[in-house]
Design an enzyme around this catalytic site. Structure first.
Site, PDB file in Angstrom:
ATOM      1  N   LYS A 213      -6.156  -1.801   2.949  1.00  0.00           N
ATOM      2  CA  LYS A 213      -5.287  -0.996   2.079  1.00  0.00           C
ATOM      3  C   LYS A 213      -5.375   0.494   2.404  1.00  0.00           C
ATOM      4  O   LYS A 213      -6.328   0.963   3.015  1.00  0.00           O
ATOM      5  CB  LYS A 213      -5.585  -1.289   0.611  1.00  0.00           C
ATOM      6  CG  LYS A 213      -4.998  -2.664   0.235  1.00  0.00           C
ATOM      7  CD  LYS A 213      -5.027  -2.966  -1.230  1.00  0.00           C
ATOM      8  CE  LYS A 213      -4.292  -4.314  -1.451  1.00  0.00           C
ATOM      9  NZ  LYS A 213      -4.482  -4.833  -2.797  1.00  0.00           N
ATOM     10  N   ARG A 253      -9.567 -11.380  -1.278  1.00  0.00           N
ATOM     11  CA  ARG A 253      -8.296 -11.690  -0.597  1.00  0.00           C
ATOM     12  C   ARG A 253      -8.222 -10.805   0.643  1.00  0.00           C
ATOM     13  O   ARG A 253      -8.195  -9.579   0.515  1.00  0.00           O
ATOM     14  CB  ARG A 253      -7.142 -11.384  -1.570  1.00  0.00           C
ATOM     15  CG  ARG A 253      -5.766 -11.632  -1.010  1.00  0.00           C
ATOM     16  CD  ARG A 253      -4.695 -11.251  -2.030  1.00  0.00           C
ATOM     17  NE  ARG A 253      -3.358 -11.506  -1.514  1.00  0.00           N
ATOM     18  CZ  ARG A 253      -2.689 -10.660  -0.751  1.00  0.00           C
ATOM     19  NH1 ARG A 253      -3.209  -9.490  -0.427  1.00  0.00           N
ATOM     20  NH2 ARG A 253      -1.479 -10.963  -0.317  1.00  0.00           N
TER      21      ARG A 253
HETATM   22  N1  HH2 Z   1      -2.497  -7.145  -2.779  1.00  0.00           N
HETATM   23  C1  HH2 Z   1      -1.325  -7.345  -2.128  1.00  0.00           C
HETATM   24  C2  HH2 Z   1      -0.541  -8.467  -2.392  1.00  0.00           C
HETATM   25  N2  HH2 Z   1      -0.934  -9.400  -3.289  1.00  0.00           N
HETATM   26  N3  HH2 Z   1      -2.543 -10.193  -4.832  1.00  0.00           N
HETATM   27  C3  HH2 Z   1      -3.692 -10.029  -5.480  1.00  0.00           C
HETATM   28  N4  HH2 Z   1      -4.111 -10.968  -6.362  1.00  0.00           N
HETATM   29  N5  HH2 Z   1      -4.494  -8.930  -5.277  1.00  0.00           N
HETATM   30  C4  HH2 Z   1      -4.147  -7.949  -4.398  1.00  0.00           C
HETATM   31  O1  HH2 Z   1      -4.910  -6.955  -4.265  1.00  0.00           O
HETATM   32  C5  HH2 Z   1      -2.903  -8.089  -3.683  1.00  0.00           C
HETATM   33  C6  HH2 Z   1      -2.116  -9.247  -3.933  1.00  0.00           C
HETATM   34  C7  HH2 Z   1      -0.886  -6.346  -1.118  1.00  0.00           C
HETATM   35  O2  HH2 Z   1      -1.375  -6.665   0.163  1.00  0.00           O
HETATM   36  P1  HH2 Z   1      -0.564  -7.446   1.332  1.00  0.00           P
HETATM   37  O3  HH2 Z   1      -0.136  -8.790   0.881  1.00  0.00           O
HETATM   38  O4  HH2 Z   1      -1.418  -7.459   2.538  1.00  0.00           O
HETATM   39  O5  HH2 Z   1       0.685  -6.541   1.647  1.00  0.00           O
HETATM   40  P2  HH2 Z   1       2.210  -6.597   1.212  1.00  0.00           P
HETATM   41  O6  HH2 Z   1       2.256  -6.556  -0.267  1.00  0.00           O
HETATM   42  O7  HH2 Z   1       2.815  -5.383   1.860  1.00  0.00           O
HETATM   43  O8  HH2 Z   1       2.819  -7.880   1.720  1.00  0.00           O
END
Ligand code: HH2
Length: 287
Positions: A213, A253
């Site tokens: 992040k 995660r």
């Molecule tokens: N962070 C993201 C997405 N979903 N779900 C939970 N439970 N906790 C989190 O911290 C979380 C999440 C954001 O990360 P990422 O999926 O890698 O990126 P993007 O939202 O750009 O697809």
């Protein structure tokens, strides 16, 4: 260290590792890499081979400023991938849309990962598990000067309230997640990590997502002050995942599953219960 050939797969001697599979063109770290369904399924199986306990399939980016995806497009992205992976691994569906959660459960997902903390009625109706994540605002606006009087208390109070409602509605398994980076400044993120024992003390199992992040990029900026890019944030991702596990998180995660499984093994079995429950494993340091 446990012998992997004899370890009981149903009760790993460590916290759970959720592998991230973004079937999106625009996710902040892996956008576009797994948009093709066959490539997404292959990536999901790779995460399983690396040791992921759960693969979290998402079809809509939640990064700051991300555009909303219509339900039919999100369904087109995630349903075939969930269906193909669910015979091989526990699959969660990362969505804020009721229709997407229901469709994913119909093809095998058993956990709804809900960054809006509002879909517990769907989880209850479908008889599946639910993650309630805290966020302030929506991806379009959430990083516009977020403010809290006491970020840890505010996040805890909202999550405890939602979890209690979900339990009343009959959701069989409930996780709470502070939502690192969702309407939080760098200081808010660090306060939430430092105050994780306050969330653990609610008694609900805690999930934490720091992987790659933006705040880790800021902390790892070079002498020119430029933020480290997402693919150079593994050290901070691992450090924060290890810290969260040590403070009692029951699941992290992550994008980098193999490395995180090693970290989780080092920390050992989550103990839950009182604050700061995690304790570093007494490892045999061999040659
Ligand atoms: N962070 C993201 C997405 N979903 N779900 C939970 N439970 N906790 C989190 O911290 C979380 C999440 C954001 O990360 P990422 O999926 O890698 O990126 P993007 O939202 O750009 O697809």
């Amino acid at each position: 260290m446990p012998d992997p050939t004899t370890a009981d797969a149903t009760a790993p001697d460590r916290a759970l590792v959720m592998g991230i599979l973004n079937v999106t063109p625009d996710s902040f770290s892996d956008g576009g890499r797994w948009l093709d369904p066959d490539r997404a399924v292959a990536r999901g199986l790779e995460l399983v081979a690396e040791g992921a306990d759960i693969v979290d399939v998402g079809g809509e980016s939640t990064r700051p400023g991300a555009a909303e995806v219509p339900a039919d497009e999100e369904l087109r992205r995630v349903v075939p991938v969930v269906e193909a992976l669910s015979p091989h691994v526990r699959v969660s569906i990362d969505t804020t849309k009721e229709s997407v959660a229901e469709a994913a459960v119909a093809v095998g997902a058993t956990l709804v990962n809900d960054v809006s903390a509002s879909l517990w009625p769907v989880a209850a109706r479908c008889g599946v598990s639910w993650v309630a994540m805290h966020r302030k605002g929506t991806p379009a606006t959430m990083q516009d000067d977020p403010r809290y009087d006491d970020v840890v208390a505010e996040v805890r109070d909202l999550l405890a309230d939602r979890a209690a409602r979900a339990a009343d509605a009959g959701v069989p398994e409930i996780w709470i997640d502070p939502g690192i980076g969702f309407g939080k400044t760098l200081d808010h993120n660090l306060e939430l990590l430092a105050g994780l024992d306050v969330l653990v003390a609610t008694g609900w199992p805690v999930l934490v997502g720091t992987s790659r992040k933006g705040f880790l990029g800021v902390l790892a900026a070079g002498p020119d002050g430029v933020s480290a890019p997402a693919d150079q944030r593994l050290p901070g991702s691992l450090a924060t995942a290890t810290y969260a596990l040590h403070r009692g998180a029951g699941m992290v995660r992550v994008h980098d599953v193999a490395a995180t499984v090693q970290a989780a093994l080092l920390v050992g079995r989550p103990q839950g219960g009182p604050p700061g429950a995690g304790s570093m494993r007494e490892t045999e340091v061999g040659a």
